[in-house]
Every structure is written in structure tokens, then in C-alpha cells.
Design a protein around this motif. Structure first.
Motif, mmCIF file in Angstrom:
data_model
loop_
_atom_site.group_PDB
_atom_site.id
_atom_site.type_symbol
_atom_site.label_atom_id
_atom_site.label_comp_id
_atom_site.label_asym_id
_atom_site.label_seq_id
_atom_site.Cartn_x
_atom_site.Cartn_y
_atom_site.Cartn_z
ATOM 1 N N GLY A 290 0.796 -1.218 0.000
ATOM 2 C CA GLY A 290 0.000 0.000 0.000
ATOM 3 C C GLY A 290 0.830 1.270 0.000
ATOM 4 N N ALA A 291 2.161 1.139 -0.099
ATOM 5 C CA ALA A 291 3.007 2.330 -0.102
ATOM 6 C C ALA A 291 3.016 3.007 -1.468
ATOM 7 C CB ALA A 291 4.434 1.964 0.311
ATOM 8 N N GLY A 292 2.506 2.319 -2.493
ATOM 9 C CA GLY A 292 2.411 2.928 -3.817
ATOM 10 C C GLY A 292 3.455 2.427 -4.799
ATOM 11 N N ARG A 293 4.090 1.293 -4.504
ATOM 12 C CA ARG A 293 5.162 0.822 -5.392
ATOM 13 C C ARG A 293 4.597 0.304 -6.719
ATOM 14 N NH1 ARG A 293 7.559 -3.480 -1.641
ATOM 15 N NH2 ARG A 293 5.327 -3.735 -1.374
ATOM 16 N N ASP A 464 21.584 -2.354 -5.972
ATOM 17 C CA ASP A 464 22.744 -1.466 -5.907
ATOM 18 C C ASP A 464 22.392 -0.226 -5.096
ATOM 19 O OD1 ASP A 464 24.405 -3.099 -7.543
ATOM 20 O OD2 ASP A 464 23.226 -2.434 -9.262
ATOM 21 N N ARG A 465 21.140 0.201 -5.252
ATOM 22 C CA ARG A 465 20.613 1.269 -4.399
ATOM 23 C C ARG A 465 19.186 0.887 -4.039
ATOM 24 N NH1 ARG A 465 20.142 6.493 -6.908
ATOM 25 N NH2 ARG A 465 19.927 5.392 -8.887
ATOM 26 N N ILE A 466 18.704 1.448 -2.929
ATOM 27 C CA ILE A 466 17.366 1.108 -2.469
ATOM 28 C C ILE A 466 16.549 2.385 -2.322
ATOM 29 C CG2 ILE A 466 15.992 0.060 -0.629
ATOM 30 C CD1 ILE A 466 18.614 -1.510 0.095
ATOM 31 N N ALA A 467 15.413 2.432 -3.011
ATOM 32 C CA ALA A 467 14.472 3.533 -2.826
ATOM 33 C C ALA A 467 13.355 3.016 -1.929
ATOM 34 C CB ALA A 467 13.912 3.975 -4.170
ATOM 35 N N VAL A 468 13.016 3.763 -0.897
ATOM 36 C CA VAL A 468 11.956 3.334 0.010
ATOM 37 C C VAL A 468 10.745 4.221 -0.205
ATOM 38 C CG1 VAL A 468 11.305 2.839 2.383
ATOM 39 C CG2 VAL A 468 13.693 2.634 1.674
ATOM 40 N N MET A 469 9.600 3.596 -0.410
ATOM 41 C CA MET A 469 8.365 4.363 -0.627
ATOM 42 C C MET A 469 7.476 4.290 0.589
ATOM 43 S SD MET A 469 7.008 3.904 -4.504
ATOM 44 C CE MET A 469 5.938 5.332 -4.486
ATOM 45 N N ARG A 470 6.751 5.367 0.799
ATOM 46 C CA ARG A 470 5.760 5.422 1.858
ATOM 47 C C ARG A 470 4.761 6.488 1.472
ATOM 48 N NH1 ARG A 470 4.673 4.661 7.387
ATOM 49 N NH2 ARG A 470 4.032 6.594 8.400
ATOM 50 N N ILE A 474 8.673 8.640 -2.643
ATOM 51 C CA ILE A 474 9.913 8.035 -2.169
ATOM 52 C C ILE A 474 10.405 8.829 -0.969
ATOM 53 C CG2 ILE A 474 12.330 7.601 -2.763
ATOM 54 C CD1 ILE A 474 11.375 6.839 -5.531
ATOM 55 N N THR A 475 10.548 8.173 0.157
ATOM 56 C CA THR A 475 10.913 8.881 1.388
ATOM 57 C C THR A 475 12.380 8.714 1.733
ATOM 58 O OG1 THR A 475 10.174 6.961 2.620
ATOM 59 C CG2 THR A 475 8.622 8.762 2.425
ATOM 60 N N ALA A 476 13.041 7.755 1.128
ATOM 61 C CA ALA A 476 14.460 7.577 1.434
ATOM 62 C C ALA A 476 15.163 6.893 0.276
ATOM 63 C CB ALA A 476 14.615 6.742 2.704
ATOM 64 N N MET A 477 16.387 7.316 0.011
ATOM 65 C CA MET A 477 17.264 6.619 -0.935
ATOM 66 C C MET A 477 18.422 6.086 -0.118
ATOM 67 S SD MET A 477 16.336 6.417 -4.093
ATOM 68 C CE MET A 477 17.804 5.573 -4.598
ATOM 69 N N ALA A 490 12.649 3.140 7.523
ATOM 70 C CA ALA A 490 12.181 4.114 6.538
ATOM 71 C C ALA A 490 10.792 3.729 6.033
ATOM 72 C CB ALA A 490 13.170 4.193 5.375
ATOM 73 N N ALA A 491 10.579 2.441 5.834
ATOM 74 C CA ALA A 491 9.287 1.986 5.327
ATOM 75 C C ALA A 491 8.185 2.216 6.349
ATOM 76 C CB ALA A 491 9.366 0.511 4.959
ATOM 77 N N LEU A 492 8.543 2.115 7.613
ATOM 78 C CA LEU A 492 7.550 2.303 8.669
ATOM 79 C C LEU A 492 7.392 3.783 9.019
ATOM 80 C CD1 LEU A 492 8.614 -0.623 10.970
ATOM 81 C CD2 LEU A 492 6.351 -0.360 9.980
ATOM 82 N N GLY A 493 8.240 4.631 8.437
ATOM 83 C CA GLY A 493 8.151 6.056 8.736
ATOM 84 C C GLY A 493 8.840 6.420 10.031
#
Lengths: 502, 340
Positions: A290-293, A464-470, A474-477, A490-493
Motif C-alpha cells: 500500500g506504499a504505492g510501489r 545497488d541502491r534502495i528507494a523506500v516508498m511510503r 519516495i521517502t528515502a534513498m 524508513a518503510a515504517l516512517g
């Protein structure tokens, strides 16, 4: 006093996937017991075992000191087990009183309805939980939290002693949450045992007396909520070694292949996404359900086109209004739901493999069965698809092999940007590592890969890199070498606290 | 090896088309034995003449149903096109070939209207074409005030519907050309494959980059254009065009398609199956006359034939499902034990 509900060593497998590997769990009367875990940790399966929807393969279930050898939905109901789901399952066109009546009233001999009695009971139950709802309102006119209150009233009316709540606050506002919390506490004070499932740590601390963490189908710890901190909970949720060996990362990535600048799509809740994926790079897209990925992937592939922002491929700004355009521009999307979107089950493997390259392989639209068969055989060999031949229908394959066919369809388009949505979900271990190796190989050959996954070790091992969505953005790279704790925070905010604690 | 060839023959024999072919042959043999003139060449040509229009509608109904859709408007469109054709020729003074081309254009346009409503507004095909079913017929009646008929077509035109060309009914070559073209479209091109993909899984087809809306539009536009062609042949056969031309033809066409083994849910089906379905119905209707049966029983027998053909191909499937269910259960009871 024996616990209200006790599970000991409960196991459950679906084919090759072991959803529960021996879970033990107990619930006391007058307790709110939170159940916490990543996507796929086994929470839903556990609930389904408790409500009788799934039969466990092993282990015991004890209700109020009494061993229950065979729990069916009907017997669970009789034992006073009720479940309130995220999406209330009420009939929208019936009134509140009718909905409650349908759940609670046994059929009379003449199949008649005592209307005043039905209304009375509904009014009483709603009053007991402090809900200000008219029993004669049609359910469609109620808000989501009001519908949940009706569900709770049903549970109360059924004299439920064990109430399971599955992410009840997912769609509630702050104010509605507090109302719900008051009702849940009221249940507890009346001696009901509540199993409370939520991704929101702050709720768990506000509400729960005890918390049990599930990880990979096992219970990894139960303790009093007061003894835990957010950090220690997150550590429990993810604290495992990366058990699988992932193929080594590629060398230095090349040019930017896909670049997004403030991409938004109102219809699918995507807000201001900015992201770059380079050729030869695997970018993991992490986040909770449900984070929108998936929604972001659908925007990129033209299924729900973006309404704001810029998308550029190989440095050139593009507008992608349909999947056909996305394919023509060198994009490929292997969707999450392979049975509905990934392949067409009724059609042969060959037709599935060539479906996205019809224009190239069939000039003038004339089918060329020989060329098609040849190409399909190559992919069957290359990806080691287990089947009797290109003419086998897609539905005859196992999950992992269906996924390989879905992959083959998109590899056949020779894409520059490959979007993978849960590429190994429901795939057995062997096929999983084959798919991982394939992804690496593709990246090494210069493909830009954006990989959505809810499987944290997979994200950590492959990216190689991780994008975190919430919440649709995207809330964190994070760098690929991040640890699970950071990604989960990051995923949990909980980004600030989480990182600070490391 | 022996097993696989056995399976091969079994699959051929159990195919819907094979069963239908057998039914057709039985029909033929029966009517030939009771009606002395039934098997004559003249009567065979009669059957062909009478079934070309419904046959054309059934041919183009096949792709529509393969996409999971339906077109109830083709019979009404045939009526509308017939009177417009008459109007173009008699009242607008167009030469017949020009009037014909214009009529075909009108048919395609009407199909386009169906397609636009289905793909743009996302309305169900059943509802859309139920609406245009009334609309087209209503237009035809309004234009002719319900009474105007177009007659006195020149003999050179009536030739198309009533005479022979190279020894066979003159409309037969047209039908054969359309049949071959539709067969190639459905079985030999990516269009046909797209129709099936859409019929099986419209969302899945979209995810694969198939232009779903354009493919659906193609099926309905084709249906409209060929309905117009059928209208011209109908006019030539009867020598007159009236607003009630082709009433009920849409249901005959759908019956023939379904009888031919096409799934009403889309995806599965064949053009040769449709042709067999058309033939089975045409032979039945004609044969009953020769068997001195009242015409009224034709509908009853057509319905019976449809249900019989559908259930006869469903029965083996039912049996194989029952057979496959038992061993599945047995393995289930064995497997869970070593799980823990």
C-alpha cells in the motif's frame, strides 16, 4: 486460569512455501495482544488458522483450556472467535440492523423475521460500544470506521471472547482511531481477548499489553509492550542474517536510463516521485503493502499515465500514455499478479512469449508459427522453464515457471528499462535463485532494472541502491549495503529514530 | 507412442467441430431419405442462397464473441442498410455500385458507433448493442415511415441474389471470399490472437501492450461493414428493400456461432466451427420443408440442436473432471505428513 487461546507449534505449508514453520502464541482474557511482522511473515495465515479458514498441517490449538482438534469457520464462530477485517464485509444495501441480524440470528422454523427484536438488539449492541449509529441506516451510508463499529457490534453480539482485528486503522483518521481505541479497550475491560494486527508501531505502544513478532513464519519473540522500544521491535522484525547467497553486484553503472522528476498521478496516489535508474544498475523499491510501489510501476508503464512531472528515457523526455508506447520506448514491466496480468493462462506458452513483440516477429501481422516456436524454445532453454513444449498452456505451469514465461515475454522485447514487481513472490527457492541470477545477468548486460519487492533480504541482496516508498512517494534513498533495520525504519516512517539508533 | 496417437484421435473426435460435422451428416442423410428432392443440386443451391446473409453475419460475429463481446445490432443494421441502399439508388439517384459503396461505409460507421460506446464509455457490449438494435431498426422505420419499400431494381443487380454465376449461386463467391478473409484474420494473424487474448483476459492483454480498444473496435466495425454487405445481397435476393429486413437475424447468427463451438465468454472458438453451425441450421430449416413438417417446429429443433451440441461436448469434459478429481484427493491425504 488457562489462556483463552493457545497455539503450539502450528505449521502450515502451501505447496513448497512454508507459511508457518511452528508458531506458538497465547492470548489471555482481558488482554490486547499485538501481532507484528513484515509483509509475508505469516500474520494472515495465522489469522486464517485461528478463524478456521485454513487447516494447520501440524501443531495444536487450545481454546480456554480445551484442545480443538479440528477448527472450521463454523466451530470457530461457536467458540466465540470473531475477526474484523481491514475491509468490513457488510452488505451495503441492507440496513445496520439487517446486517447484524444476518450474522447473529439463527433461522426460525418458519423462516420469518422478528423485525422489532432485530432492531432492538442492534440498537442495544451499538449502544454498548458507544456507537451513535441508527440501526435503520443502510450500510452504504456509513463511513469506514462506522462500518468497523458495526462489525465490532456483531462480534459483541456473538458473545465473542476472542476478537481479531486486522489492521483496523489502515483507513481511519486520527480522531476515528481514538474512538476505535476506546472501543477496543472497552472490549478488553470486559474480559475479551483481542489480537491486534498493525504496521503502525505507535498504535501498538498506545494500545497493546503484549506484542508477538512473527518473522518468516516463526514467532521470534513475545514480550510486554512496556519492555520494548520501537527500535527493539524493528530489530526483532528484520533481525535475521541474509540466509541466501545473492549473485555479486555488477561493476560501475552506466548512463542514466530512466529518470523521474516530480512525477505524480492523482488517480493512483503517486506524489512527486523523483528517481534515477542507470543502465547496469538494480534499484530496489522497498516499502510496505500500500506504499504505492505497484502504482508507480503502473504509472511508468502507461497503465495509469502520469498527470504531472517529467519522465525521461536515455535523457530524452517522453510521454507514456499506454503500455504499447512504453514497450515501443524500450520499457518492460513484469507485473506482480502473474496469473491475471503476467501471462494469459489459457493461451500457449508460445503465444504468451511473443505477445509483446507481435509487431516485430510477425511482419504484416501474419503469424509465423515456426519462428514463434523457435524463439519460444530458445527462451524455454535459456530460462530453464519446466514444460513439455511451447504449445503447453500457461496455466499448466507451476508458479515459478509461469513467472519465467512472464519474464521471457519481456526479455523478448529487448528492453532498456526493466521493471520487476515482486519477481519471486510465491516462487520456490530453486527458481528464486535462478531468477536472481538472471536479474544480475541482465543488469550486467546493460539493462536498467527497477525491482519492487516486499522480501527484505531480496531487496538487500539484489539492489545497488534502495528507494523506500511510503504514502505514494519516495521517502528515502539508501545505498545497497544498507542493513535491514534502516530499510524497515524508513518503510515504517521511523527514519530519524531508526537511523539514530544504529 | 501408441498412447499419444490414441490421445490424438480422441482429441480430434471429441472436438466440438467433429461432433457438429457428424450431426450435419446425419441431418443430411435423414432428410435425403425422407424428402426425394432434398438432395438435388437445385435444392442445395437454395439452401446456400437462403443462408448467405445469416452466414455473413455469423462469420463476423465470431471475432466479436471471441473478444468476449456480442453484437445484437447486426440484424437491425441489415434493415437500416437495406433501405438506405434503396434510398441512395432511387431517391439520391446514385448508380448502384456507388450506392453499394456508400452503404458499406454506413455499416462500418454504425459498427464504429458500437465500438466507440463500448471502448470509450466502457459500457457492456450487450447493453450498447441492445440500444443500437432498437436505434437502427427505429431509424429504418422512421426513414421509410414504416411503409415505403424499394423495388424495381434492374435485372443486372438482381442477378447477384437470384441467378447463377459459373454454375453456382451468384452470391456464393462473395460469401466464400468473406469466409476465407475472416478465417485468415482469426486464425492466421496477430489480430485474431489479440481477439482471443482480450476474450480470455482483457487486463492481461492490456498489460502485454495489445491495443485492446483498437482491436475491439476492429471487430465491431467489421461486423457493421459486413452487415451492410449482407443487406445488399438480401435486397438482391428478394428484389426489394423494406425496413423490417433481417429481423431476428442477429439471434440466428449468434446461435450459429455458439453452435459452432465458440465460447460466449470469449477466447475459444473457430471460424470453421461457425461455418458448420450455419450449415447445420440451414440444412435443418430447409430439410423440414422437404420432410413435410410444419415450419413452426424449426425453431424448436434449432434450439434442441444447440443444447444437444453444447451438452455433448460438455459431457466428456465433465467425465474427465470427475476422473481427475479422485486421484488428486488421494495425493492430498498423503503429502501433508512430512511437512513439519
Amino acid at each position: 486460569m488457562p489462556p483463552l487461546l493457545q497455539l503450539a507449534n502450528v505449521t502450515k505449508s502451501f505447496g513448497a512455501v512454508r507459511a508457518l514453520k511452528g508458531v506458538s502464541f497465547d492470548l489471555q482474557g482481558g488482554e490486547i495482544h499485538a501481532l507484528l511482522g513484515e509483509n509475508g511473515a505469516g500474520k494472515s495465515t495465522l489469522i486464517k488458522v485461528v478463524t478456521g479458514a485454513h487447516q494447520p498441517d501440524g501443531g495444536t490449538i487450545t481454546v480456554a483450556g480445551q484442545l480443538v482438534p479440528h477448527l472450521s469457520p463454523a466451530s470457530a464462530h461457536k467458540l466465540g472467535i470473531a475477526c474484523i477485517y481491514q475491509q468490513p464485509a457488510l452488505f451495503p444495501d441492507l440496513t445496520v440492523a439487517e446486517n447484524i441480524g444476518l450474522r447473529l440470528e439463527p433461522a426460525t422454523a418458519t423462516r420469518t423475521v422478528n423485525w422489532p427484536g432485530r432492531r432492538d438488539r442492534a440498537a442495544k449492541l451499538l449502544k454498548r460500544i458507544g456507537a451513535d449509529i441508527d440501526p435503520d441506516t443502510e450500510v452504504r451510508n456509513l463511513s469506514m470506521p462506522e462500518q468497523q463499529l458495526v462489525e465490532i457490534a456483531c462480534a459483541l453480539g456473538a458473545e465473542a471472547r476472542i476478537v481479531i482485528m486486522d489492521e483496523p486503522t489502515a483507513s481511519l483518521t486520527q480522531k476515528e482511531q481514538h474512538l476505535l481505541f476506546a472501543v477496543v479497550r472497552g472490549l478488553r475491560d470486559n474480559g475479551v481477548g483481542v489480537i491486534y494486527i498493525s504496521h503502525r508501531l505507535e498504535e501498538i505502544f498506545a494500545l497493546a499489553d503484549r506484542v508477538t513478532v512473527l518473522r518468516d513464519g516463526e514467532s521470534v519473540g513475545t514480550s510486554k509492550t512496556d519492555d520494548m522500544t520501537e527500535t527493539s521491535l524493528i530489530r526483532l522484525m528484520v533481525g535475521r542474517e541474509v540466509s541466501q547467497i545473492y549473485p555479486p553486484a555488477a561493476g560501475a553503472p552506466g548512463e542514466v536510463a530512466l529518470s523521474l522528476k516530480n512525477v505524480s498521478c492523482g488517480a493512483s496516489g503517486i506524489k512527486n516521485v523523483t528517481l534515477e535508474v542507470r543502465a547496469g544498475e538494480v534499484v530496489g523499491l522497498a516499502g510496505l503493502v500500500g506504499a504505492g510501489r505497484t502504482e508507480l510501476a503502473r504509472v511508468l508503464f502507461g497503465l495509469t499515465p502520469a498527470d504531472a512531472g517529467e519522465i525521461a528515457l536515455q535523457g530524452r523526455a517522453v510521454v507514456i500514455a499506454s503500455p504499447a508506447e512504453a514497450i515501443a520506448k524500450g520499457m518492460a514491466y513484469v507485473p506482480e499478479d502473474r496469473r491475471r496480468h503476467g501471462i494469459i493462462l489459457e493461451m500457449p506458452i508460445a503465444a504468451n512469449v511473443t505477445m509483446a513483440i507481435q509487431r516485430r516477429i510477425f511482419p504484416g501481422a501474419w503469424l509465423r508459427p515456426k519462428a514463434e516456436r523457435q524463439l519460444t524454445l530458445e527462451y524455454i532453454r535459456d530460462l530453464a522453464v519446466k514444460t513439455y513444449g511451447p504449445e503447453a498452456p500457461g496455466g499448466s505451469l507451476s508458479g515459478g515457471n509461469q513467472q519465467k514465461v512472464s519474464l521471457a515475454r519481456w526479455l523478448a522485447t529487448k528492453p532498456k528499462v526493466l521493471i520487476l514487481d515482486e519477481p519471486t513472490q510465491g516462487v520456490d527457492v530453486g527458481a528464486k535463485s535462478e531468477i536472481h541470477k538472471l536479474i544480475r545477468r541482465l543488469a550486467r548486460e546493460g539493462m536498467a532494472v527497477l525491482m519492487i519487492s516486499s522480501d527484505l533480504p531480496e531487496i538487500l541482496g539484489m539492489s545497488d541502491r534502495i528507494a523506500v516508498m511510503r504514502g505514494g512517494t519516495i521517502t528515502a534513498m539508501l545505498p545497497g549495503k544498507s542493513d535491514a533495520h534502516e530499510v524497515m525504519s524508513a518503510a515504517l516512517g521511523q527514519a530519524e529514530k531508526g537511523v539514530a539508533a544504529c | 507412442m501408441a498412447d499419444s496417437t490414441g490421445k490424438f484421435w480422441k482429441s480430434i473426435l471429441l472436438r466440438h467441430e467433429t461432433i457438429l460435422l457428424i450431426v450435419l451428416v446425419l441431418e443430411w442423410l435423414y432428410f435425403n431419405s425422407v424428402g426425394p428432392r432434398f438432395g438435388s443440386l437445385g435444392n442445395t443451391f437454395d439452401i446456400v442462397r437462403h443462408s448467405v446473409e445469416i452466414g455473413l453475419l455469423a462469420l463476423v460475429m465470431t471475432p466479436v464473441i471471441l473478444t468476449g463481446g456480442i453484437d445484437l445490432s447486426v440484424g437491425s443494421l441489415l434493415g437500416l442498410c437495406a433501405i438506405l441502399f434503396g434510398k441512395f439508388w432511387r431517391d439520391a439517384g446514385m448508380p448502384l455500385p456507388v450506392a453499394g459503396v456508400c452503404t458499406l461505409g454506413i455499416g462500418a460507421l454504425a459498427g464504429g458507433l458500437n465500438a466507440a460506446l463500448i471502448t470509450r464509455l466502457r459500457l457492456p457490449p450487450l447493453i450498447v448493442t441492445l440500444g443500437t438494435y432498437s436505434l437502427f431498426r427505429g431509424l429504418a422505420e422512421a426513414i421509410t415511415s414504416g411503409v415505403d419499400t424499394f423495388t424495381n431494381f434492374p435485372a443486372s443487380f438482381l442477378f447477384l441474389g437470384q441467378d447463377r454465376w459459373l454454375g453456382i449461386p451468384a452470391q456464393a463467391p462473395i460469401f466464400i471470399i468473406v469466409a476465407v478473409a475472416v478465417w485468415l484474420l482469426v486464425h492466421g494473424t496477430t489480430f485474431g490472437r489479440s481477439f482471443r487474448a482480450i476474450g480470455f483476459a482483457p487486463e492481461g492483454a492490456r498489460y502485454a501492450g495489445i491495443p485492446v480498444n483498437r482491436r475491439i473496435a476492429l471487430a465491431y466495425v467489421l461486423a457493421g461493414a459486413v452487415a451492410a454487405l449482407a443487406a445488399i445481397i438480401y435486397t438482391a435476393r428478394l428484389g426489394q428493400a423494406k425496413a423490417d429486413a433481417g429481423t431476428g437475424y442477429e439471434l440466428f447468427a449468434i446461435t450459429a456461432v455458439v453452435l459452432g463451438g465458440t465460447s460466449i465468454f470469449g477466447g475459444i472458438g473457430s471460424v470453421h466451427g461457425t461455418l458448420l453451425g450455419v450449415a447445420a441450421i440451414a440444412v435443418l430449416n430447409n430439410g423440414l420443408v422437404h420432410a413435410r413438417q410444419p415450419r413452426e417446429v424449426a425453431g424448436m429443433l434449432t434450439g434442441g440442436l444447440l443444447l444437444l451440441a453444447l451438452s455433448s461436448s460438455a459431457v466428456p469434459r465433465l467425465f474427465s473432471r470427475l476422473r481427475s478429481r479422485k486421484p488428486a484427493k488421494a495425493t492430498q491425504t498423503v503429502s501433508p505428513t512430512p511437512a513439519s
